[in-house]
Each structure stands twice: as structure tokens, then as C-alpha cells.
Write an enzyme that holds these catalytic residues in place. Sequence first.
Site, PDB file in Angstrom:
ATOM      1  N   GLU A  35     -10.861   8.345  11.873  1.00 49.49           N
ATOM      2  CA  GLU A  35     -12.248   7.921  11.660  1.00 49.49           C
ATOM      3  C   GLU A  35     -12.837   7.320  12.950  1.00 49.49           C
ATOM      4  O   GLU A  35     -14.047   7.258  13.110  1.00 49.49           O
ATOM      5  CB  GLU A  35     -12.273   6.910  10.506  1.00 49.49           C
ATOM      6  CG  GLU A  35     -13.629   6.597   9.921  1.00 49.49           C
ATOM      7  CD  GLU A  35     -14.285   7.734   9.149  1.00 49.49           C
ATOM      8  OE1 GLU A  35     -13.587   8.670   8.729  1.00 49.49           O
ATOM      9  OE2 GLU A  35     -15.521   7.694   8.986  1.00 49.49           O
TER      10      GLU A  35
ATOM     11  N   GLY B 250       0.817  -1.215   0.000  1.00 46.07           N
ATOM     12  CA  GLY B 250       0.000   0.000   0.000  1.00 46.07           C
ATOM     13  C   GLY B 250       0.850   1.264   0.000  1.00 46.07           C
ATOM     14  O   GLY B 250       2.085   1.212  -0.003  1.00 46.07           O
TER      15      GLY B 250
ATOM     16  N   TYR C 232     -15.982   0.957   9.229  1.00 46.78           N
ATOM     17  CA  TYR C 232     -14.523   1.038   9.245  1.00 46.78           C
ATOM     18  C   TYR C 232     -14.041   1.635  10.574  1.00 46.78           C
ATOM     19  O   TYR C 232     -13.125   1.097  11.222  1.00 46.78           O
ATOM     20  CB  TYR C 232     -14.047   1.900   8.067  1.00 46.78           C
ATOM     21  CG  TYR C 232     -12.589   2.263   8.122  1.00 46.78           C
ATOM     22  CD1 TYR C 232     -11.613   1.392   7.664  1.00 46.78           C
ATOM     23  CD2 TYR C 232     -12.180   3.494   8.652  1.00 46.78           C
ATOM     24  CE1 TYR C 232     -10.266   1.726   7.735  1.00 46.78           C
ATOM     25  CE2 TYR C 232     -10.842   3.836   8.725  1.00 46.78           C
ATOM     26  CZ  TYR C 232      -9.889   2.949   8.269  1.00 46.78           C
ATOM     27  OH  TYR C 232      -8.565   3.292   8.351  1.00 46.78           O
TER      28      TYR C 232
ATOM     29  N   ARG D  12     -11.560  17.644   6.003  1.00 51.02           N
ATOM     30  CA  ARG D  12     -10.627  16.698   6.605  1.00 51.02           C
ATOM     31  C   ARG D  12      -9.315  17.408   6.958  1.00 51.02           C
ATOM     32  O   ARG D  12      -9.006  18.473   6.409  1.00 51.02           O
ATOM     33  CB  ARG D  12     -10.275  15.564   5.617  1.00 51.02           C
ATOM     34  CG  ARG D  12     -11.372  14.562   5.361  1.00 51.02           C
ATOM     35  CD  ARG D  12     -11.616  13.682   6.578  1.00 51.02           C
ATOM     36  NE  ARG D  12     -12.556  12.616   6.285  1.00 51.02           N
ATOM     37  CZ  ARG D  12     -13.873  12.769   6.221  1.00 51.02           C
ATOM     38  NH1 ARG D  12     -14.413  13.956   6.437  1.00 51.02           N
ATOM     39  NH2 ARG D  12     -14.641  11.730   5.947  1.00 51.02           N
TER      40      ARG D  12
ATOM     41  N   SER E  29      -6.913   5.249  13.228  1.00 49.61           N
ATOM     42  CA  SER E  29      -7.435   6.239  12.288  1.00 49.61           C
ATOM     43  C   SER E  29      -8.257   7.316  12.993  1.00 49.61           C
ATOM     44  O   SER E  29      -8.955   7.046  13.976  1.00 49.61           O
ATOM     45  CB  SER E  29      -8.328   5.522  11.270  1.00 49.61           C
ATOM     46  OG  SER E  29      -9.124   6.442  10.573  1.00 49.61           O
TER      47      SER E  29
END
Length: 329
Positions: free
Chosen positions: A133, A12, A155, A223, A131
Site C-alpha cells: 500500500e 493476528g 494507512y 491485487r 506494505s
Amino acid sequence: MPPKALITGITGQDGSYLTEWLLGRGYEVHGVVRRTSSLERSRLSHLYVDAAVYGQSLHLHYADLDDPTTLRRVLLRVAPDELYHLAGQSHVGLSFDIPESTCEMTAMGTLRLLEMVRDLSKPVRLFHAGSSEMFGRPAVSPQNEDTPFLPVSPYGAAKVFATQMVRIYREAHGLYAVNGILYNHESPRRGENFVTRKICRAAAAIRDGRQKELSLGDTSARRDWGDARDYVRGMWLSLQQDTPRDYLFASGILHSVQDVVEVAFASVGLDWRQHVRQDPRFMRPAEPTNLVGDASRARAILGWKPEIGFEQLITEMTSAERTQSGSAA
Ligand code: F7E
């Protein structure tokens, strides 16, 4: 003997930059790769084809988070000093469509890895990629390492489980295990279905006549965006300390998706108004709010601070798209 690192998610964006960072510091780097019908190693291909690197200081092993026997075997064979756990389904929007596999990989995959690490006779230092999130719609802004988690996506919920498990294993079993709470971080190697890459790619393609328009979801979404190269440096720094603890990595600055559009299109001399439209297909069932981080702890203890700013990042990403397609002026 050089220090050894094992990376899950090595193919990644973050895995590839971390590999370069560690190789540059004399590490022997091992990566866990999933078997797929296509060889998804483009971010590592420059290292893969280098005979002085691949098979010498860089090694790839087939294993997966849902195949614990193989993963355990790799861990035992490599016997790493540092383990960077970056793998998992990382697309928030997609996690609403495939919540079970997201939780299987991200939540249970991390727990399985912790169980393996707990059994190792040679201690390993573990970094887990958490994260922003996880904060969902937090009551306070900016957030820090003590802000309560209130995830609003499958997630985010999976990451909360994994992050809390890392904390539990650190406390209950004495593991050297660290969570990085990572805010959005981008680069020319970002996956194509994340909004910054999608926008930069489209701006370059429209400029070069390869695409006509760009369809986006909620452009008012905001963000805290940073550069992936800064964030992998933080991952490494967080494992070089005597005491394991969690660190938050963020730029501390909010921008909207609209800001990304304006910087990317302006950088190639285009008026975004003529090319960008909204498409409800890219709207999410729930959006987090006010995700902006306070990285004071990382700054104070690790001496970490982001070096690449928002405009520089988006401009570089857009320009890289033109270079890759061979059309840069
Ligand atoms: O979306 C909005 C979208 O997919 C950013 C992952 O690395 O960071 C990332 O998750 C915002 C959202 O990233 C489109 O609704 C509008 O508000 O680039 P994204 P993300 O969801 O913030 C966190 C920290 C992670 O941990 C994740 O793994 O942009 N948006 N229109 C769109 N997003 C996408 N993908 N596509 C659109 O067309």
C-alpha cells in the site's frame, strides 16, 4: 538456550502463523497483547490451551504500542534475539475514517519501538511489516525494493513513515532492522473485514443457507494476493542473514476481487450472479493501482518463493468456513 523471539501483533493472522513457525524451530516465543474486554486470542487458542506449550515455550505479555513504559519493560525482561513488529491498524478502508489513531499506532508506534531498540544493551534483530500500500499508484509495474513510495491512503502514508524510519535507524544507528514489503496475504485466519475472507465466508454461508447475499465495493479492484503462511516464512528468513536489508514479498500475479468471487462461489457450486451485489458503502475514497510485486531479491538471497497459489488459497479459505460452521460435506 533456545533463541527467543518477541512478536507485536501475535494475535493476528501473521502473528499466529509466525508463532507456529518459530515454535516448530525450537524458539521460545513471547507475544505482546493488548488488553481488550474480549479475549481476542482465537487464532492462538489451540496453543493457549496446550499445557506443554503455553507458559513453557509460548508466553504472552500485556503491553501496547501507545504505552512505551510497559513495552520497554517487556523488551528488557524478555531480551529477545529477534523482534517481529507486526502490530498496527491494518485496514486500509478504515484508515480513511480513523486516520489519527492509524498513524498513532502504525507510524508513531514503530518509531517508539525503534527508540527502545536503540537503547537496548543486547542487540536485537528487528523485522518490520511494511506494505505494498506504500506504493499507492506507482509509475512502474511490477514494483521492487527501490520503487518510490506514493501512498494514496492514511494507512499507506503511516507505513511509509514507519518503513523509512526503520531504514534511517539501520543507517544512522547501525541497528539490524529489516522491512518486509508485504503484498496482500490471506488465509483462513484472515480478519473478517478483508475482502477475501468476506467473500469466502459469504460463499460458504450462502451455500449452507445461513446468508442470502453478499454486498461488495469495487469488484474490479486488483491485487497481488499470496498466502500468509508463505509470507511469515519470508519474515523469518529475512532475519537469518548476515546483513540487514529490505525484502519485497509478493506472488507477482494480479487478480481482481471479481476473480476471488468467481473462484469462491464456484468452489461450493454456486452461481455468483444470483448472490453478489455492489454497495457504495464499501467503496474507498481512493484506490491504489497496479500493485504487483517483483520478489526477485527475496528469491535470490533468501531462496524464498510462494508455494500456495491463488485458486488453492481461495478454495481452502471457502472450505475452511464450511468446516468451521460444521457443514462441510
Ligand atoms: O481490500 C476491494 C478494496 O481490505 C482489497 C491489508 O492487509 O493488504 C490489505 O489491504 C481490495 C480493495 O485489502 C470490498 O477496495 C471491494 O481494492 O482485502 P482488502 P487491502 O486494502 O488491499 C495490504 C497489502 C495491507 O498492508 C493491508 O494491511 O478489495 N473491495 N469490496 C473490498 N474490500 C473490503 N475490505 N470489503 C469489501 O466489501
